[in-house]
Design an enzyme around this catalytic site. Structure first.
Site, short mmCIF file in Angstrom:
data_model
loop_
_atom_site.label_atom_id
_atom_site.label_comp_id
_atom_site.label_asym_id
_atom_site.label_seq_id
_atom_site.Cartn_x
_atom_site.Cartn_y
_atom_site.Cartn_z
CD GLN A 1 3.25 11.54 2.08
OE1 GLN A 1 2.62 10.58 1.68
NE2 GLN A 1 3.15 11.98 3.34
CG ASP B 1 -1.01 11.35 5.11
OD1 ASP B 1 -1.64 11.27 4.05
OD2 ASP B 1 0.23 11.24 5.18
N1 LIG Z 1 0.22 9.33 2.82
C1 LIG Z 1 -0.36 7.99 2.71
C2 LIG Z 1 -1.09 7.87 1.38
O1 LIG Z 1 -0.34 8.24 0.35
C3 LIG Z 1 -1.37 7.66 3.75
C4 LIG Z 1 -0.86 7.61 5.15
C5 LIG Z 1 -1.26 6.81 6.15
N2 LIG Z 1 -0.58 7.11 7.25
C6 LIG Z 1 0.24 8.09 6.96
N3 LIG Z 1 0.09 8.39 5.67
ZN LIG Z 2 1.46 9.62 4.63
#
Ligand SMILES: N[C@H](CO)Cc1c[nH]c[nH+]1
Ligand SMILES: [Zn+2]
Ligand SMILES: NC(=O)c1ccc[n+]([C@@H]2O[C@H](COP(=O)([O-])OP(=O)(O)OC[C@H]3O[C@@H](n4cnc5c(N)ncnc54)[C@H](O)[C@@H]3O)[C@@H](O)[C@H]2O)c1
Length: 425
Positions: A251, A353
């Site tokens: 993240q 995700d």
């Molecule tokens: N973790 C993100 C939302 O907090 C969403 C995302 C999109 N692609 C990878 N991660």
């Molecule tokens: Zn993400």
């Protein structure tokens, strides 16, 4: 990453970005301009901010075909499988209308209706996520929304990222416009010669997009103003430090302001994770972003007990929570606030995700205390249904009229009593 012993309360609440006065004024001007000058204004701002001159904004069939050439065939299959998983999960959220009756003949109900038209903003730049196309479009389709429009700023070639186009096409989205920023939000809210207005706008974006969504709220509905990503890992000594570090960094690479936190009663684990984070950071392609996020917002909270660790997690109310303990399901009942809860050593955050099927649009900034992630319900609305029988009216009219007079609303009382003139027995 710093290690802290927990003292007092901890919080993820940060001031929600409201932009500078200059940015707010710029967004207001852009919105007014689009309201007054439609496509002409869209063209002007696309030239100004995206550096490209477009005669038409709609994505063409040729662009979609080109996108399929550019995206690896195996990737198309992965997108399809992810889409199936997401659809299967969201089908469970489908809402139906219902009715109830009373002995006096009253029928009450709730009629559920999908929104007619929704707009999805897909951010431009390097952060164009095809996965977010799936996460927004699929619940809209499950809800039964007929018109789904995607807007996104054109790149230097005057088109959109191939993977975004493929994801949209796989889902059957047919209306895609190459326009971004506040001008795209204004077009969705008020309409232009090319773009018909929608009823609700979804999707993240930069500060101009966020301010524009706030500005048009009321004219249309909006989903939420999403903040930077957050992950909190709750772990005991059975968890593997390398896996925790990898998940924290997953993240952190999203945004310099992303938050990655480990909460654990084990000081030994804390020290090992700290070391692992440094080691793994060194080889990450998005090292600079992740490093800044870890330096600024990365914390390991060490608690005296697991109970205290769980209290800390509930105070934080994170967007994503991973429970990496010996018995994660036992801890689940004590977790009160988190957007998504990932249980056990194999459920790393990216599983959600991209692929598991749950939605990755989730509440940030501690708002998981009172709000939920994106669901099918966000694409639907509910109307109450009231049928009062003659018997019900006879039994209750006087009470209703009395209540109205308590509020000093004589016309309300008389509306109920007017039925007396029917002379019904
Ligand atoms: N973790 C993100 C939302 O907090 C969403 C995302 C999109 N692609 C990878 N991660
Ligand atoms: Zn993400
Ligand atoms: N929360 C999430 O799930 C998530 C996912 C992806 C991206 N994001 C966020 O989306 C954002 C992407 O930002 P981006 O800028 O790359 O793409 P964007 O699509 O959000 O914004 C690009 C547009 O901003 C407008 N703009 C740029 N400079 C401007 C100016 N000076 N005045 C007025 N308008 C201006 C232009 O119209 C341009 O088309 C990031 O903030 C990222 O964190 C969030």
């Amino acid at each position: 990453m710093k290690i802290e012993r927990v003292q007092g309360t901890v919080s993820l609440r940060r001031t929600i970005e409201s932009g500078t006065e200059e940015q707010r004024q710029a967004v207001k001007r852009i919105i007014d301009d689009v309201r007054n000058n439609g496509d002409g204004a869209l063209k002007k701002y696309t030239e100004m901010f995206d550096g490209i001159s477009l005669d038409t904004f709609a994505v063409t069939q040729e662009e979609i075909e080109e996108a399929y050439w550019l995206v690896d065939e195996n990737m198309v299959h992965i997108i399809r499988e992810a889409a199936q998983n997401i659809r299967e999960y969201h089908e469970r959220q489908r809402m139906t209308s219902w009715f109830m009756t009373r002995d006096d003949g009253t029928i009450l109900g709730q009629k559920v209706t999908p929104l007619d038209a929704v707009g999805l903003y897909v951010p431009g730049g390097t952060a164009a996520y095809p996965s977010s196309v799936l996460m927004n479009v699929i619940p809209a389709q499950v809800a039964g929304v007929k018109r789904i429009v995607i807007v996104s700023p054109p790149n230097e070639r005057g088109t959109l990222p191939a993977a975004v186009l493929v994801a949209a096409c796989e889902l059957g989205v047919q209306e895609i416009y190459k326009v971004g920023g506040a001008q795209a939000i204004a077009a969705l809210a008020y309409g232009t010669e090319t773009i018909e207005p929608v009823d609700k706008i979804f999707g993240p974006g930069n500060i101009y997009v966020a301010l524009a969504k706030r500005e048009v709220f009321g004219q249309v509905d909006i989903d939420m103003i999403a903040g930077p990503s957050e992950i909190v890992v709750l772990a005991d000594e059975t968890a593997k430090p390398n896996e925790i570090a990898a998940d924290l960094l997953s993240q952190a690479e999203h945004d310099e302001r992303a938050v990655s936190i480990l909460v654990t009663p084990s000081l030994q684990l804390a020290l090992k994770v700290e070391e692992e984070v440094e080691k793994q950071l060194a080889t990450l392609p998005r090292k600079e972003i992740a490093q800044k996020a870890m330096n600024e917002y990365g914390v390991i909270y060490v608690t005296d007990t697991m109970k205290q660790a769980i209290d800390v997690v509930n105070e934080l109310a994170p967007e994503h929570l991973e429970v990496m303990t010996a018995e994660p399901f036992e801890i689940l009942s004590d977790i009160r606030h988190a957007g998504a809860i990932f249980l056990g050593p194999y459920s790393s955050e990216p599983v959600g995700d991209y692929f598991a099927g749950t939605n990755h649009v989730l509440p940030t900034n501690g708002t998981a205390r009172f709000s939920s992630g994106l669901t099918v319900e966000a694409f639907m609305k509910k109307s109450s249904i009231i049928f009062y029988s003659q018997q019900a009216w006879q039994q209750h009219a006087a009470k209703i009229a009395a209540f109205a007079r308590l509020e000093g609303l004589e016309a309300h009382a008389r509306a109920v009593e007017e039925r007396l003139k029917r002379g019904d027995k």
